[in-house]
Design a protein around this motif. Structure first.
Motif, PDB file in Angstrom:
ATOM      1  N   ASP A   1       6.671   1.734   5.578  1.00 17.10           N
ATOM      2  CA  ASP A   1       5.509   0.875   5.805  1.00 17.10           C
ATOM      3  C   ASP A   1       4.598   0.890   4.573  1.00 17.10           C
ATOM      4  O   ASP A   1       4.001   1.929   4.265  1.00 17.10           O
ATOM      5  CB  ASP A   1       4.767   1.377   7.059  1.00 17.10           C
ATOM      6  CG  ASP A   1       3.458   0.639   7.319  1.00 17.10           C
ATOM      7  OD1 ASP A   1       3.138  -0.316   6.595  1.00 17.10           O
ATOM      8  OD2 ASP A   1       2.753   1.038   8.266  1.00 17.10           O
ATOM      9  N   GLY A   2       4.507  -0.236   3.880  1.00 18.49           N
ATOM     10  CA  GLY A   2       3.680  -0.328   2.686  1.00 18.49           C
ATOM     11  C   GLY A   2       4.414   0.119   1.436  1.00 18.49           C
ATOM     12  O   GLY A   2       4.520  -0.609   0.447  1.00 18.49           O
TER      13      GLY A   2
ATOM     14  N   HIS B   1       0.829  -1.211   0.000  1.00 22.44           N
ATOM     15  CA  HIS B   1       0.000   0.000   0.000  1.00 22.44           C
ATOM     16  C   HIS B   1       0.860   1.256   0.000  1.00 22.44           C
ATOM     17  O   HIS B   1       2.012   1.227   0.453  1.00 22.44           O
ATOM     18  CB  HIS B   1      -0.933   0.011   1.211  1.00 22.44           C
ATOM     19  CG  HIS B   1      -0.201  -0.057   2.535  1.00 22.44           C
ATOM     20  ND1 HIS B   1       0.074   1.064   3.285  1.00 22.44           N
ATOM     21  CD2 HIS B   1       0.333  -1.093   3.236  1.00 22.44           C
ATOM     22  CE1 HIS B   1       0.726   0.703   4.387  1.00 22.44           C
ATOM     23  NE2 HIS B   1       0.908  -0.607   4.378  1.00 22.44           N
TER      24      HIS B   1
ATOM     25  N   GLU C   1      -5.070   0.749   3.247  1.00 16.23           N
ATOM     26  CA  GLU C   1      -4.619  -0.343   4.112  1.00 16.23           C
ATOM     27  C   GLU C   1      -4.613   0.098   5.571  1.00 16.23           C
ATOM     28  O   GLU C   1      -4.980  -0.644   6.468  1.00 16.23           O
ATOM     29  CB  GLU C   1      -3.212  -0.799   3.699  1.00 16.23           C
ATOM     30  CG  GLU C   1      -2.758  -2.094   4.385  1.00 16.23           C
ATOM     31  CD  GLU C   1      -2.124  -1.904   5.744  1.00 16.23           C
ATOM     32  OE1 GLU C   1      -1.964  -2.905   6.463  1.00 16.23           O
ATOM     33  OE2 GLU C   1      -1.786  -0.775   6.114  1.00 16.23           O
ATOM     34  N   GLU C   2      -4.169   1.356   5.792  1.00 20.02           N
ATOM     35  CA  GLU C   2      -3.930   1.793   7.176  1.00 20.02           C
ATOM     36  C   GLU C   2      -5.213   1.928   7.984  1.00 20.02           C
ATOM     37  O   GLU C   2      -5.208   1.725   9.194  1.00 20.02           O
ATOM     38  CB  GLU C   2      -3.158   3.123   7.186  1.00 20.02           C
ATOM     39  CG  GLU C   2      -1.737   3.019   6.628  1.00 20.02           C
ATOM     40  CD  GLU C   2      -0.797   2.239   7.545  1.00 20.02           C
ATOM     41  OE1 GLU C   2      -1.238   1.822   8.632  1.00 20.02           O
ATOM     42  OE2 GLU C   2       0.361   2.030   7.167  1.00 20.02           O
TER      43      GLU C   2
ATOM     44  N   HIS D   1       7.694  -6.315   3.117  1.00 16.96           N
ATOM     45  CA  HIS D   1       7.301  -5.325   4.121  1.00 16.96           C
ATOM     46  C   HIS D   1       8.398  -5.221   5.168  1.00 16.96           C
ATOM     47  O   HIS D   1       9.096  -6.199   5.421  1.00 16.96           O
ATOM     48  CB  HIS D   1       5.983  -5.772   4.785  1.00 16.96           C
ATOM     49  CG  HIS D   1       5.136  -4.645   5.280  1.00 16.96           C
ATOM     50  ND1 HIS D   1       5.419  -3.962   6.439  1.00 16.96           N
ATOM     51  CD2 HIS D   1       4.013  -4.078   4.766  1.00 16.96           C
ATOM     52  CE1 HIS D   1       4.495  -3.018   6.608  1.00 16.96           C
ATOM     53  NE2 HIS D   1       3.632  -3.051   5.611  1.00 16.96           N
TER      54      HIS D   1
ATOM     55  N   HIS E   1      -1.847  -7.348   7.476  1.00 16.13           N
ATOM     56  CA  HIS E   1      -1.371  -6.829   6.192  1.00 16.13           C
ATOM     57  C   HIS E   1      -2.385  -7.203   5.118  1.00 16.13           C
ATOM     58  O   HIS E   1      -3.159  -8.145   5.294  1.00 16.13           O
ATOM     59  CB  HIS E   1      -0.018  -7.452   5.822  1.00 16.13           C
ATOM     60  CG  HIS E   1       1.083  -7.078   6.762  1.00 16.13           C
ATOM     61  ND1 HIS E   1       1.675  -5.837   6.759  1.00 16.13           N
ATOM     62  CD2 HIS E   1       1.683  -7.774   7.752  1.00 16.13           C
ATOM     63  CE1 HIS E   1       2.596  -5.788   7.703  1.00 16.13           C
ATOM     64  NE2 HIS E   1       2.625  -6.946   8.329  1.00 16.13           N
TER      65      HIS E   1
END
Ligand SMILES: [Zn+2]
Length: 421
Positions: free
Chosen positions: A97-98, A86, A131-132, A193, A361
């Motif tokens: 992150d992502g 993401h 995603e978050e 990731h 995830h």
């Protein structure tokens, strides 16, 4: 040395791409703020799409705003081998992150182009929307719709704090695609990731071969006894809800220790009534969070927890009501995908360990409908969801090389097979 071993991603280009993406919606302390479907998220997506087109990919977008960038194979009737993650971030998000998973997949495509490698199956990069979950709840909503875990109308109707819907925001930033979410073929999915935890760093391993994600059960517990005078009520015959609750916490602690190191159990919240120094507590509320990577073991822990707390309540002459409020079963990733990752790590010679993801995830959703696994690389101090999140270029490169070779293994490549045999 096989021909495929010499094939390596470009560490500098991967790093530069991650740094360039971090400049889109920059944070105040070196991270990024690209909440899902904001102007910043749109700009990040636009930059990604531009890079993919420059790498010769064709773009398709579904009606949850998930983006697929495709590089053709030699047999395009085969379902594509997909990698990605993401681009949205937390409000005080880091650079990795992502984003790492998306740009690592782009780096793989760029490397295949550099070395003029033809894969048998097509390869694709995916970007999952929201995603978050920090702007629209719940998290992992678009991979969840893809996997059939959420209905699309439900997902479209999620609102942010200002009452704007996910659907309207998708339209506004021009990322409401025409493919139906869930219909885009995925032959296999790999997600690279950062670990977001301290295990790889602590054990000095470069690659985490992620075999699954742990399951979780949440409970609300109410223990009812009887309020009575702290001075004039003799010890025998008291119905002290807090003493019973304390014993239950001990029972939970023992239960988790009996299942160490994988099982964990936490009581993180407690309310005592009437919360008065000289009254025996008549009612206590507390929460339980219990986790284990093995579903059968988690079920058995849940059963023991219920039985042992009920027996404890009996001993203390109190009532206990335990309500399960959330159950997310554990995820086991696909043996074929895990095997492809393991084989790549083996060939490349990186230090590695098998690991279970402590966090959720997109891969944990997609694995319910397509063969899936993940690759973890260390991040400094295990810190994530923080602008100071950081990772070493050499570790990011290593994860890229593992992704590259795992994708090649899954997609197949006749030219490489010939030259390495
Ligand atoms: Zn993430």
């Amino acid at each position: 040395m096989s021909a495929s071993k010499q094939l390596e991603v470009n560490q500098q280009r991967l790093w530069d791409s991650i740094m360039a993406m971090a400049e889109v919606g920059p944070g105040l302390e070196g991270g990024s703020c690209r909440l899902a479907l904001t102007d910043e998220d749109r700009d990040g997506r636009d930059l990604f799409v531009k890079w993919c087109r420059e790498a010769g990919c064709t773009i398709s977008i579904d009606d949850m705003g998930n983006i697929f960038a495709r590089r053709e194979g030699t047999d395009n009737t085969l379902p594509p081998i997909v990698a990605g993650s993401h681009l949205d971030t937390q409000p005080h998000g880091g650079k990795f992150d992502g984003i790492y998973g998306v740009l690592c997949a782009l780096e793989v495509i760029r490397t295949l182009n550099d070395f003029d490698v033809q894969t048998t199956a097509p390869t694709e990069i995916v970007v999952w929307t929201n995603e978050e979950g920090s702007r629209f709840s719940p998290a992992m909503i678009s991979s969840g719709v893809y996997a059939g875990l959420f209905e699309k109308p439900y997902a479209w109707s999620r609102t942010d704090n200002n009452g704007l819907t996910l659907l309207d925001e998708l339209k506004r930033i021009n990322y409401l695609g025409d493919e139906a979410c869930g219909e885009h073929q995925i032959g296999a999915l790999l997600e690279a990731h950062i670990e977001q935890g301290p295990i790889l760093e602590g054990k000095e391993k470069t690659i985490g071969i992620v075999v699954g994600a742990q399951g979780v059960r949440w409970y609300d517990v109410t223990v009812k006894g009887r309020d009575s005078h702290a001075g004039s009520t003799p010890m025998p015959g008291r119905r002290d809800a807090l003493v019973a609750s304390g014993e239950m916490i001990g029972i939970l602690q023992t239960l988790a220790l009996d299942h160490a190191p994988d099982g964990v159990c936490t009581v993180g919240e407690m309310h005592v009534k009437p919360n008065s120094r000289n009254t025996i507590p008549g009612e206590v509320f507390f929460t339980i969070d219990v986790r284990h990577p093995d579903g059968d073991v988690l079920d058995s822990m849940a059963g023991q927890l219920l039985r042992n707390c009920a027996a404890c309540a009996d001993r203390h002459g109190v009532e206990v009501d335990i309500k399960e409020i959330w159950h997310n079963p554990p995820v086991q990733f696909d043996p074929g995908c895990i095997g492809a990752v393991s084989e790549a790590v083996e060939v490349l010679g990186y230090s590695r360990m098998e690991i279970v993801s402590g966090a959720g995830h997109d891969a944990c959703q997609i694995c319910r409908v397509a063969p899936t696994s993940m690759i973890f690389v260390p991040c400094a101090g295990g810190l994530s969801h923080n602008e100071h999140e950081s990772a070493e270029p050499k570790d990011l490169e290593a994860g890229g090389n593992v992704l590259l070779h795992a994708m090649l293994k899954l997609a197949g490549s006749s030219s490489l097979d010939r030259s390495s045999s």
